[in-house]
Each structure stands twice: as structure tokens, then as C-alpha cells.
Design an enzyme around this catalytic site. Structure first.
Site, PDB file in Angstrom:
ATOM      1  CG  ASP A  51      -2.039   1.153   1.297  1.00  0.00           C
ATOM      2  OD1 ASP A  51      -2.045   1.680   0.378  1.00  0.00           O
ATOM      3  OD2 ASP A  51      -2.721   1.580   2.173  1.00  0.00           O
ATOM      4  CG  ASP A  94      -3.820   5.255  -2.513  1.00  0.00           C
ATOM      5  OD1 ASP A  94      -2.462   3.863  -1.919  1.00  0.00           O
ATOM      6  OD2 ASP A  94      -5.067   5.096  -1.662  1.00  0.00           O
TER       7      ASP A  94
END
Length: 372
Positions: free
Chosen positions: A81, A258
Site C-alpha cells: 500500500d 495510491d
């Protein structure tokens, strides 16, 4: 921004699961608070030399791979992440909330060290992990980070109990760390364990990879287009323009890149204008449906180069069993509430599946290249 997989029922996507994914992204922005770009040559190309971490696609909503922790090393599956900076794994006292996942026991590692600090991590889907902080050796794609801070969870909530990976590894920057510690990759850089302070992602249904310490020349073509990070914390950059079927919707915007957000998220106003250009139907606030066989031509321009989004990546799946109408992968959200309103867009996996993305920690920039 960690997220869970969109629910599929009778072959179609449940819109409530999409809304649940984006409705609480503000939570992570709040926790984080506790346009010049250029064409540049590629970083040094290494083939078959640097560490490769093959990634497994979880329905094109998230990607996970293997790290090793402790002495002797134990393998754990983790989601990667770029929207967070901390690593956590389920611990021996986690109980039912960590059922089905491999447990990291610091007492079984001769290199572990208790820090005497508690932690609570909260992610964009409102999942949480709480426990205590430790230091231990962490290996990522064959490179060892010693005395790496990590969280050992004694409890998790939300989607973590149902997730396939054991834990989550943040690939963001220290200024976004709840632990106030370097991320695993930053530790590798500080300890001079990697050839270059760069990691890169290819996200796809198959053949996905995290390359650590450089880039994989086999996965992209041409040079990289770089955009500098405009504010440290998240991987935040300035973008040039977003167009749909040749019509400009926004320009001179701020965005976060992201891996942990499945869709592309934008402020309601811009997303409404985008879909109005093709007469799409709003089926829920910020969520639009359009014919599955007529996905529009969307391009995102960064650093002076336009990157088109494929119809496959824009299509988030059918709205019902007829298969005629599908959800668009660009979703409206009130991003003005996040991080003092400094973001207009989050360029999540719907975008990243169309490019090879290099995160350059050394020069604090992101590079984008065409997929090979």
C-alpha cells in the site's frame, strides 16, 4: 489506502461495496494530519538483478506478495500500500479476528525487540489494527532491513479477518507513519541495502510485480515521465489535465498516487462534469453507470505526457445480471474534506493498471512509463 474487494453477487457488482470503499477514506487523511514536471531518462535498467516480488491480484482490487520477518525468517503474505507507511502482522494474542492468517510471534525470533509502545492503525475502509510495536529483521524481495519497526496486532476489525493476506506493508514516506518510523523501503535505503532508492509496480490481472531497488526493463517501454512529490507524506503530485473523449474536465490539479485505492477518486464537481460529457447515469452519489460496450476515451496528463485509460480498467463491472450497464472506474467523493482540501484526485489502481510506476525515494518523485 487499504481497501477490501468489491462484493460480487450473481455476477454483478454490489454498489454498496463500492460506496463503502470510498465513503470513509477521510479517516486516513485525518490520521495523517496527527506543477513543475519534466521528462527524464529512465533510472538504471537492471534485468534479472534486482529483487523481484511477484504480486497476486485479488480481483484487480488489491495486490499482495511475500515478505520474510524474523530470525529464523518466516514468510508472510502482505498487501502493498503506497498510501500508508507502516507494516503490521497478526500476533499470537490476536485471537478470532486474525483467524486463518499466519501468526508472527516475536518470541520466536532472536532478532526481535519490544519497543514498549502501543499502536492503532486505521485505514480508508475503517478497518483497524491495534497492538504493540517491535523491531525485527524484515526481508523484502531478498533485501534485508534490520531493526525495522513493525506492529504486532492483538486485534483487528473490519475486512482484515476476511482478507487473503496476513498483513499490510506501507510503501509511503515516514511523515505519514503512525509509528513515526521509516517504512521498510526507507530503512533499506538508509542502510544502503538496495542498489537504487527506487521501487516500481506493475499491476495487472497476471504478471504483476513489485521491483525493489530499481525498475524492471522488461515491463515498460520508452522513458519515464517524472513528476516531483509536492508534499511529503502521501505520494502527492501535481497533474496537468484530465480529458474524456477529447474534452478537458480538469487541469492543474493535485493528486495522490495510491496502490491502496481501487478506483480513481475525484471531487464530485469534476466527476459530475466528466460523466455529463457522455450522458452517464448517476446511480448513487458519485457513482455512475454507462453501457458496458461503450467505455469512453479518458486520458490523464502528467508531466506533459498523456496516459490513456483502457476500457477494461475503466469498467468496474456490471450493475446487474443483464450485463448491459457497468460502473465507471472514476468515482466522485468529497476530497475537500481530506488533508485540508489539498487533493482533487486519488489516482488508484484504475489508473495504475495502465502504466508502469516508479517511486523514487531518493529524488522524491514518481515516474510513469508506458507498459511493454
Amino acid at each position: 489506502m487499504k481497501k477490501s474487494t468489491f462484493k460480487i453477487a450473481d455476477g454483478y457488482v454490489d454498489p454498496a461495496s463500492i460506496r463503502a470503499h470510498i465513503s470513509s477514506i477521510e479517516a486516513r487523511g485525518a490520521a495523517a494530519s496527527d506543477r513543475n514536471a519534466l521528462f527524464s531518462p529512465s533510472p538504471t535498467k537492471h534485468a534479472g538483478v534486482l529483487g523481484s516480488a511477484p504480486l497476486i491480484s485479488n480481483a484487480n482490487n488489491s495486490w499482495y506478495g511475500i515478505i520474510k520477518v524474523g530470525t529464523p525468517p518466516q514468510a508472510f503474505s502482505v498487501e502493498f500500500d503506497t498510501g500508508s507507511s507502516d507494516l503490521f502482522l497478526p500476533g499470537p494474542s490476536c485471537g478470532a479476528s486474525c483467524s486463518g492468517h499466519k501468526i508472527y510471534n516475536p518470541n520466536s525470533s532472536s532478532s526481535s525487540e519490544a519497543l514498549g509502545k502501543a499502536f492503532k492503525l486505521k485505514y480508508g475502509d475503517n478497518s483497524t489494527a491495534t497492538g504493540n510495536q517491535y523491531k525485527d529483521t524484515v526481508s523484502l524481495a531478498g533485501f534485508k532491513a534490520t531493526a525495522q519497526t513493525l506492529g504486532v496486532a492483538s486485534n483487528t476489525t473490519g475486512s482484515f479477518s476476511k482478507d487473503k493476506p496476513d498483513g499490510l506493508i506501507g510503501m509511503g514516506l515516514r511523515s505519514n507513519s503512525v509509528f513515526d518510523a521509516d517504512s521498510v523501503f526507507e530503512t533499506l535505503v538508509a542502510q544502503k541495502a538496495v542498489p537504487e532508492p527506487v521501487f516500481a509496480f506493475k499491476l495487472a490481472s497476471s504478471g504483476s510485480e513489485l521491483r525493489v531497488g530499481g525498475v524492471n526493463s522488461a515491463l515498460y517501454q520508452g522513458g519515464f515521465t517524472y513528476t516531483p512529490v509536492t508534499q511529503k507524506g502521501f505520494w502527492q503530485i501535481a497533474g496537468d489535465a484530465i480529458e474524456i473523449n477529447g474534452k478537458e474536465i480538469d487541469n492543474g490539479f493535485s493528486a495522490v498516487v495510491d496502490t491502496g485505492t481501487s478506483a480513481i477518486l475525484g471531487n464530485f464537481t469534476y466527476v459530475s462534469q466528466l460523466y455529463a460529457a457522455i450522458n452517464a447515469t448517476e446511480v448513487d452519489k458519485g457513482l455512475y453507470a454507462l453501457p458496458c460496450n461503450a467505455m469512453p476515451n479518458v486520458t490523464i496528463t502528467l508531466g506533459g505526457k498523456s496516459f490513456p485509460l483502457s476500457a477494461e480498467t475503466l469498467n468496474m463491472g456490471p450493475t446487474d445480471s443483464s450485463g448491459k450497464m457497468c460502473f465507471g472506474g472514476i468515482v466522485g467523493y468529497d476530497l475537500g474534506d481530506i488533508h485540508s482540501g489539498q487533493w482533487q484526485w486519488i489516482l488508484g489502481d484504475v489508473f495504475m493498471r495502465n502504466v508502469y510506476t516508479a517511486f523514487d525515494v531518493g529524488q522524491c518523485r514518481i515516474g510513469f512509463a508506458e507498459l511493454a
